[in-house]
Motif scaffolding. Structure first.
Motif, short mmCIF file in Angstrom:
data_model
loop_
_atom_site.label_atom_id
_atom_site.label_comp_id
_atom_site.label_asym_id
_atom_site.label_seq_id
_atom_site.Cartn_x
_atom_site.Cartn_y
_atom_site.Cartn_z
N SER A 156 17.72 -31.04 -20.63
CA SER A 156 18.05 -32.41 -20.24
C SER A 156 17.19 -32.90 -19.07
N ARG A 157 16.30 -32.04 -18.59
CA ARG A 157 15.38 -32.37 -17.49
C ARG A 157 16.11 -32.81 -16.22
N ASP A 158 17.20 -32.10 -15.94
CA ASP A 158 18.01 -32.38 -14.75
C ASP A 158 17.55 -31.45 -13.63
N ASP A 159 16.70 -31.96 -12.75
CA ASP A 159 16.10 -31.13 -11.69
C ASP A 159 17.14 -30.52 -10.75
N ALA A 160 18.18 -31.29 -10.42
CA ALA A 160 19.21 -30.78 -9.50
C ALA A 160 19.96 -29.61 -10.15
N ALA A 161 20.29 -29.73 -11.42
CA ALA A 161 20.99 -28.65 -12.12
C ALA A 161 20.07 -27.45 -12.31
N ILE A 162 18.81 -27.69 -12.58
CA ILE A 162 17.85 -26.58 -12.70
C ILE A 162 17.82 -25.79 -11.39
N GLN A 163 17.75 -26.53 -10.28
CA GLN A 163 17.74 -25.87 -8.97
C GLN A 163 19.04 -25.10 -8.74
N GLN A 164 20.18 -25.71 -9.08
CA GLN A 164 21.49 -25.07 -8.89
C GLN A 164 21.57 -23.75 -9.65
N TRP A 165 21.19 -23.75 -10.93
CA TRP A 165 21.32 -22.55 -11.75
C TRP A 165 20.26 -21.51 -11.41
N THR A 166 19.11 -21.96 -10.93
CA THR A 166 18.09 -21.02 -10.47
C THR A 166 18.59 -20.28 -9.23
N VAL A 167 19.22 -21.02 -8.31
CA VAL A 167 19.80 -20.40 -7.11
C VAL A 167 20.89 -19.41 -7.51
N LYS A 168 21.73 -19.78 -8.47
CA LYS A 168 22.80 -18.87 -8.93
C LYS A 168 22.20 -17.59 -9.50
N LEU A 169 21.13 -17.72 -10.29
CA LEU A 169 20.48 -16.53 -10.85
C LEU A 169 19.85 -15.68 -9.74
N ASP A 170 19.27 -16.33 -8.74
CA ASP A 170 18.71 -15.59 -7.61
C ASP A 170 19.81 -14.83 -6.86
N GLU A 171 20.96 -15.47 -6.68
CA GLU A 171 22.09 -14.80 -6.03
C GLU A 171 22.58 -13.61 -6.85
N LEU A 172 22.57 -13.75 -8.15
CA LEU A 172 22.98 -12.65 -9.02
C LEU A 172 21.98 -11.49 -8.93
N THR A 173 20.71 -11.82 -8.81
CA THR A 173 19.69 -10.78 -8.64
C THR A 173 19.90 -10.05 -7.32
N ALA A 174 20.19 -10.79 -6.27
CA ALA A 174 20.45 -10.18 -4.96
C ALA A 174 21.69 -9.29 -5.04
N LEU A 175 22.71 -9.75 -5.75
CA LEU A 175 23.92 -8.96 -5.93
C LEU A 175 23.59 -7.64 -6.65
N SER A 176 22.76 -7.72 -7.68
CA SER A 176 22.42 -6.49 -8.42
C SER A 176 21.68 -5.51 -7.52
N LYS A 177 20.85 -6.02 -6.63
CA LYS A 177 20.16 -5.13 -5.69
C LYS A 177 21.14 -4.47 -4.74
N ARG A 178 22.13 -5.24 -4.25
CA ARG A 178 23.15 -4.67 -3.37
C ARG A 178 23.94 -3.57 -4.09
N VAL A 179 24.30 -3.83 -5.33
CA VAL A 179 25.07 -2.85 -6.10
C VAL A 179 24.24 -1.58 -6.31
N MET A 180 22.98 -1.76 -6.66
CA MET A 180 22.12 -0.59 -6.87
C MET A 180 21.95 0.22 -5.58
N ARG A 181 21.78 -0.46 -4.46
CA ARG A 181 21.61 0.24 -3.19
C ARG A 181 22.88 0.96 -2.76
N SER A 182 24.03 0.39 -3.08
CA SER A 182 25.30 0.99 -2.68
C SER A 182 25.61 2.25 -3.47
N GLN A 183 24.94 2.45 -4.59
CA GLN A 183 25.19 3.64 -5.40
C GLN A 183 24.41 4.85 -4.92
N PHE A 184 23.54 4.66 -3.93
CA PHE A 184 22.74 5.77 -3.43
C PHE A 184 23.12 6.13 -2.03
#
Length: 145
Positions: free
Chosen positions: A117-145
């Motif tokens: 739909s070419r909604d720049d604000a929504a693209i930014q919002q969901w990109t940030v959410k995906l970045d946060e999820l990536t950061a979360l996965s790194k925290r989870v991986m680090r906590s297992q060691f």
């Protein structure tokens, strides 16, 4: 090369046969859109899970209920509610599992819709959410060691 040909001919035979439980001449229901009766059952299941969730104090049980509720909401096509359930589950305990996988799928779907739909604000919002999820996965991986 011979193995490829055999697998290819097996795939061709499979595609010519109707899927399990589908009779010839009758269209199959789309996996993304459950039948009306199935939707009603899913709505009832979501209501029952929400009621159980209100009564549950144990964090582990709440995680399980939230994950199941998120899955049901996702099947119903209610992405906003599913995201809320999965995020509530991850707020209790960050871990890989149904909530992480569900959020990854839903965030990507929302990003695709925003891009379509070419909604720049929504693209930014969901990109940030995906970045946060990536950061979360790194925290989870680090906590297992």
């Amino acid at each position: 090369m011979r193995l490829f040909r055999r697998n290819r001919s097996q795939d061709e035979r499979r595609s010519a046969q109707p899927a399990d439980g589908v009779k010839a001449g009758k269209p199959a229901a789309s996996p993304a859109a459950p039948a009306a009766g199935d939707q009603e059952a899913l709505r009832e299941r979501a209501a029952a899970l929400a009621a159980q969730l209100e009564e549950q104090a144990d964090p582990e049980a709440r995680i399980k209920l939230l994950n199941e509720l998120g899955g049901v909401q996702q099947e119903l096509g209610d992405a906003t509610a599913a995201i809320g359930s999965y995020e509530a589950s991850m707020a209790i305990r960050e871990q890989f599992g149904p909530a992480y996988n569900g959020l990854l799928t839903l965030y990507n779907d929302q990003l695709k819709q925003a891009a379509k739909s070419r909604d720049d604000a929504a693209i930014q919002q969901w990109t940030v959410k995906l970045d946060e999820l990536t950061a979360l996965s790194k925290r989870v991986m680090r906590s297992q060691f």
